[in-house]
Design a protein around this motif. Sequence first.
Motif, short mmCIF file in Angstrom:
data_model
loop_
_atom_site.label_atom_id
_atom_site.label_comp_id
_atom_site.label_asym_id
_atom_site.label_seq_id
_atom_site.Cartn_x
_atom_site.Cartn_y
_atom_site.Cartn_z
N PRO A 1 44.54 -17.45 94.23
CA PRO A 1 43.25 -16.83 93.95
C PRO A 1 42.17 -17.93 93.83
O PRO A 1 42.46 -19.04 93.39
N SER A 2 40.95 -17.67 94.27
CA SER A 2 40.42 -16.38 94.70
C SER A 2 40.56 -16.15 96.20
O SER A 2 40.11 -15.12 96.73
N ARG A 3 41.22 -17.06 96.90
CA ARG A 3 41.41 -16.90 98.34
C ARG A 3 42.53 -15.91 98.67
O ARG A 3 42.59 -15.38 99.77
N PRO B 1 47.26 -33.46 90.96
CA PRO B 1 46.56 -32.53 90.06
C PRO B 1 45.60 -31.58 90.75
O PRO B 1 45.28 -30.53 90.21
N ASP B 2 45.13 -31.92 91.94
CA ASP B 2 44.20 -31.05 92.66
C ASP B 2 44.89 -30.14 93.66
O ASP B 2 44.23 -29.48 94.47
N TYR B 3 46.21 -30.08 93.61
CA TYR B 3 46.96 -29.31 94.60
C TYR B 3 46.51 -27.86 94.67
O TYR B 3 46.14 -27.36 95.74
N ALA B 4 46.53 -27.15 93.57
CA ALA B 4 46.23 -25.71 93.60
C ALA B 4 44.77 -25.44 93.91
O ALA B 4 44.46 -24.53 94.69
N ARG B 5 43.87 -26.22 93.33
CA ARG B 5 42.44 -25.93 93.48
C ARG B 5 41.88 -26.34 94.83
O ARG B 5 41.02 -25.65 95.39
N GLU B 6 42.36 -27.47 95.37
CA GLU B 6 41.70 -28.04 96.54
C GLU B 6 42.61 -28.22 97.76
O GLU B 6 42.16 -28.08 98.89
N GLU B 7 43.86 -28.56 97.54
CA GLU B 7 44.67 -29.07 98.64
C GLU B 7 45.57 -28.04 99.30
O GLU B 7 45.78 -28.08 100.52
N ALA C 1 51.94 -24.33 89.94
CA ALA C 1 51.66 -25.58 90.63
C ALA C 1 52.17 -26.84 89.94
O ALA C 1 52.69 -27.74 90.62
N PRO C 2 52.09 -26.99 88.61
CA PRO C 2 52.50 -28.27 88.01
C PRO C 2 54.00 -28.53 88.04
O PRO C 2 54.43 -29.66 87.77
#
Length: 263
Positions: free
Chosen positions: A111-113, A132-138, A120-121
């Motif tokens: 989410p939100s996509r 650390p940016d896997y879920a949000r960005e990568e 993720a962690p």
Amino acid sequence: MTNPIKSRLAKGGMIPAAWVELGYPDIAEILVRHGWPVLVVDGEHGRGDLEDWVAILRAAEHAGGEVILRLPDDSDTMIKRALDRGFRSFIVPMVNTPEQAARVASAFRYPSRGRRGYAAPIVRASDWGARPDYAREEAHEELCIMVQCEHVEAVENLDAIAAVEGIDMIFLGPNDLAASAGHLERMEHPEVQALLARIEETAARHGKPLATVRGAGRDWADLERLGYRIVVGINDVSLLIEGAGRARAELPDGTAPATVRRY
């Protein structure tokens, strides 16, 4: 981190690939070491389960290769578990409607996509939390999602399927497509060839890259000329059968090798 397959696609040209049907990491490593750095693990028809496929992924990556996983189905659970275990390039079989394609695309993204479940962690995909940016960005940027067009219903709906956001490529399955049109194992039938041409035209109109298997009367050069970006051309089972047949034919009795129908 980027997906090497997406990087290669961005450079243009055709990517040859090999099927892994038998489900053994050593076979995958041998193929990569001997000129086949892109492997398609066949989770639909091949041997093994998710952990077998992860072992293949590790072996291929260690040898410098990359893996595409053909999932056994389009279930949210299967997609989520394969993502968490570190796969990032996928073929989803038998996608026949735009509604199904949209549901599949959503299952691959947080989410939100989309609606991917969050862990993720603590999963291999994030290097066990080291990214650390896997879920949000990568995560969504790494994905390469192919839906398999292998039924006459999918051909009828391909305009709408190709327009679904989040679907990167159309994987053309000529064997099942021929069967769905009443021509099982007759991929060179004119009706099947017309369906293939229709798929190619629709994908080109939408700017959607195509992938497929070698066959249907078309070899590597033909498929490259037609603009296919990924072509899966050999598989481990056929290589073993052909090698065994050639070796048997060298014996004094001259027994001829069996004829192998390519997948």
